[in-house]
Design a protein around this motif. Structure first.
Motif, mmCIF file in Angstrom:
data_model
loop_
_atom_site.group_PDB
_atom_site.id
_atom_site.type_symbol
_atom_site.label_atom_id
_atom_site.label_comp_id
_atom_site.label_asym_id
_atom_site.label_seq_id
_atom_site.Cartn_x
_atom_site.Cartn_y
_atom_site.Cartn_z
ATOM 1 N N PHE A 73 49.351 11.218 18.569
ATOM 2 C CA PHE A 73 49.584 9.788 18.328
ATOM 3 C C PHE A 73 49.241 9.426 16.883
ATOM 4 O O PHE A 73 49.918 8.595 16.268
ATOM 5 N N LEU A 76 52.202 9.954 14.686
ATOM 6 C CA LEU A 76 53.185 8.872 14.763
ATOM 7 C C LEU A 76 52.727 7.685 13.915
ATOM 8 O O LEU A 76 53.494 7.125 13.126
ATOM 9 N N ALA A 149 57.041 6.995 24.286
ATOM 10 C CA ALA A 149 56.095 6.683 23.211
ATOM 11 C C ALA A 149 55.109 5.608 23.659
ATOM 12 O O ALA A 149 53.927 5.634 23.285
ATOM 13 N N SER A 217 55.756 12.258 20.517
ATOM 14 C CA SER A 217 55.462 11.683 19.203
ATOM 15 C C SER A 217 56.491 12.107 18.168
ATOM 16 O O SER A 217 56.977 11.280 17.379
ATOM 17 N N THR A 221 59.163 9.652 16.188
ATOM 18 C CA THR A 221 59.078 9.596 14.727
ATOM 19 C C THR A 221 60.383 10.047 14.077
ATOM 20 O O THR A 221 60.868 9.416 13.127
#
Length: 249
Positions: A73, A76, A149, A217, A221
């Motif tokens: 995380f 991201l 997400a 993630s 992204t």
């Protein structure tokens, strides 16, 4: 007498932490998998406690899994923040002058970041607002990769902002919120818990969940930066960003 003028000289560097988070998350995933594939037998003290595994190795396993989820995380979050922060810099990629955005788009990102300061909206909402500001297609919140997400966000918050509570035990029991969020994921069991343990963290928090967290993630992204129209700064790292120890060589 000669006149001397002194100047303060400062050397500055710019660091893309998203690259570190990417390498860390995938490394922790691989370490977690290695323990699951070759678990150590219980010692005498473990057996006396009724364990069929090494308590020391189980603790190490959970450490890797937790670290992988939180670092995934962080990757991201760093990627979104790096896009915004680099917009002020002509010599940088991503949101900077070498990233492909127009001067007007970069100025808009700078203004947005200044308006938010150190707070601003939540991470996923921040990404959505960036896309709206740049007149790009926003994510559909009811579809992938946004849905996963958002589950990852809640999982990370469950670990970082943990509030102790009683948890149901036994197969099929998942009455706490994060366990319900994760119930639909096809995660294989790991050797450091049994069906009599709570779903989360005991049975779910292993290589399967850690690997899912990283892939979620990365998917979000990648999609976000593609919508913005900039090249990821971690592109050259892709061959190394695997969660499978065998694939890492």
């Amino acid at each position: 007498m000669a006149k001397v003028t002194a100047y303060d000289a400062a050397v500055k560097s710019w660091h893309w932490y998203s690259r570190d988070h990417a390498l860390a998350a995938t490394l922790l995933c691989r370490r977690c998998a290695e323990l699951e594939r070759s678990p150590a037998p219980p010692d005498e003290q473990d057996r006396a406690q009724g364990l069929a595994w090494s308590a020391e190795q189980a603790a190490e396993h959970r450490t890797y899994a937790m670290g992988a989820v939180m670092t995934a995380f962080a990757f991201l979050e760093a990627s979104v923040n790096e896009l915004l922060a680099s917009a002020t810099e002509d010599q940088l990629e991503m949101g900077g002058g070498r990233g492909g955005l127009t001067a007007e788009e970069r100025a808009a990102l700078v203004t947005l970041q200044q308006a938010w300061g150190d707070r601003g909206p939540s991470l996923l909402e921040r990404a959505q607002l960036v896309l709206h500001l740049l007149r790009r297609d926003p994510f559909n919140k009811g579809e992938e990769p946004f849905q996963s997400a958002d589950v990852l966000r809640r999982l990370r918050n469950a670990l970082v902002h943990y509030r102790p509570e009683w948890r149901a035990v036994g197969a099929g029991r998942a009455d706490d919120k994060i366990a319900k969020d994760l119930a639909h994921l096809p995660i294989a069991p790991h050797p450091f818990a049994t069906k009599s343990h709570p779903p989360f963290p005991d049975r779910r928090l292993g290589h399967g969940l850690a690997s899912w967290a990283w892939k979620t993630s990365l998917a979000f992204t990648d999609d976000f930066l593609a919508r913005v129209g900039v090249q990821p700064v971690y592109e050259d790292l892709r061959p190394r960003l695997t969660t499978d120890p065998a694939a890492a060589g």
